[in-house]
Design a protein around this motif. Sequence first.
Motif, PDB file in Angstrom:
ATOM      1  N   TYR A 161       0.816  -1.205   0.000  1.00 48.30           N
ATOM      2  CA  TYR A 161       0.000   0.000   0.000  1.00 48.30           C
ATOM      3  C   TYR A 161       0.852   1.258   0.000  1.00 48.30           C
ATOM      4  N   TRP A 162       1.937   1.238   0.760  1.00 52.80           N
ATOM      5  CA  TRP A 162       2.704   2.452   1.014  1.00 52.80           C
ATOM      6  C   TRP A 162       3.924   2.513   0.100  1.00 52.80           C
ATOM      7  N   ASN A 163       3.683   2.827  -1.164  1.00 54.96           N
ATOM      8  CA  ASN A 163       4.770   3.104  -2.091  1.00 54.96           C
ATOM      9  C   ASN A 163       4.223   3.963  -3.220  1.00 54.96           C
ATOM     10  N   SER A 201       1.635   7.060  -2.436  1.00 55.80           N
ATOM     11  CA  SER A 201       0.846   6.203  -3.314  1.00 55.80           C
ATOM     12  C   SER A 201       0.878   6.807  -4.711  1.00 55.80           C
ATOM     13  N   HIS A 202       0.323   6.085  -5.670  1.00 57.96           N
ATOM     14  CA  HIS A 202       0.249   6.596  -7.036  1.00 57.96           C
ATOM     15  C   HIS A 202      -0.659   7.822  -7.077  1.00 57.96           C
ATOM     16  N   TRP A 203      -0.362   8.746  -7.978  1.00 60.48           N
ATOM     17  CA  TRP A 203      -1.162   9.964  -8.077  1.00 60.48           C
ATOM     18  C   TRP A 203      -2.630   9.637  -8.336  1.00 60.48           C
ATOM     19  N   ASP A 204      -2.896   8.698  -9.219  1.00 61.62           N
ATOM     20  CA  ASP A 204      -4.291   8.346  -9.510  1.00 61.62           C
ATOM     21  C   ASP A 204      -4.998   7.811  -8.266  1.00 61.62           C
ATOM     22  N   THR A 205      -4.250   7.135  -7.417  1.00 62.89           N
ATOM     23  CA  THR A 205      -4.824   6.616  -6.170  1.00 62.89           C
ATOM     24  C   THR A 205      -5.186   7.762  -5.239  1.00 62.89           C
TER      25      THR A 205
END
Length: 457
Positions: A161-163, A201-205
Amino acid sequence: MGTGYLLKNGCVLSMDARIGQFNRADVLIQDSLIAAVQPNIEVSDADVVVIDASDMIVMPGLVDTHRHMWESLVKTAGTNWSLPVYLQNLYYGAMGSKLRPQDSYIANLLGSLEALNAGVTTVLDWSMPYSPDHTDGLIRGLQDAGVRAVFAHGVPGETAYWNRESTLSYPENIRGVKERYFSSSDQLVTYGLAIRGPEFSHWDTTVQDIQLAEELDAICSMHVGFGSWGSADRSISRMYEAGLLTPRINVVHGNTMGMDEFKMLADNGASLSVTPEIEMMMGHGYPATGYFLEHGGTPTLGVDVVTSTGGDMFSQMKFALQAERSRTNELLLAQGEMPGELSLQSSQVLRFATSAGAQALGLERKTGSVTPGKEADLIMIRTTDLNLFPVHDPIGAVVQFANPSNVDTVFVAGKLVKQNGKLLHVNLDDIRNKAMESKQYLLTQYRMSDTDRIVFS
């Protein structure tokens, strides 16, 4: 109707500019609400209990806008931890992942009672539950303690989750959590989201998570703009350009953001939670208190992690105040000048820890000031204790002299939860025993590095 209370002859710090400050006045509590604030209130109702508030400062309960409550189980473990060492020991498959649901429950109960004992009546619990059962335990711990809280619902503290590339988001049952526990906004424990944000997290996330907070009508809190990556990422600028900054957004830390980004936050009504002691200790960066003020914002304060500091807001008020004074004083000294009037006043910092905190959490209609019509979240501080007596400046006394031992009385929503310096309605011995059982269990499941083991011997 429930029992009412009349607090007689206290020094009232209302934190409401329309009401002001009284050297001597009364506060009437009826049901859960503040009914009146003025000198010489007389009541004939036999159900109203009169409490002598002379030699007391009566003020709003303190508001902590950022705390990881479960860490009460590993209190004092991290007094020598930097941020990377802290994360290594508690998250990403470490100790936090070993919690059982019953450990989550007792951790939040213990942490909430610590807060209440210190006069903190409202707290945002930035949580990272590992399962639906853990979520239930964390929420029940807050509820059973009787604290006013925002349960900021996060995702598990695992590297999946945390990347920065993580597209994992909340499970579908998150809507069920909102429906089951938070069907009304008119309750002590309300709902928020603790999202990872664009740096974890990913920008989209991040976009998806912020949209979810909008759907759920939830405060949306994230750690942003600190450490060695904060200035490079320009996360706030990116969120601003995407139209994502709103009063719902709560940014935590923000130590190394650009100066223009502080203005973006302020102009869009987003809040900033400063956790000054932990930030200076762990390597987040210098507290951003003054930068946010200079760009039109009002910061709020949080304890953050009780692995490394006590769970009271008196300490954080002092750290925030003196760190910012030191910063501006150093600028003058570098120019060969001495300071005149200090750059930050105690009254401003008390606002950070009360009314501003309530506004940041969307609770300004309920708490944060001693205002008729608001819920009675009040504390009474003894001024006869040797560390305070004699008081010349009541606000200065609270911000720069007081500590949890001075908190005599605490009300939450009109309910008396601490009186004569003792918490009420709790079996502390039983809670201590259960917390010790959980601590011992965690130690059998995870051992820290050799340099840290001595803490738990």
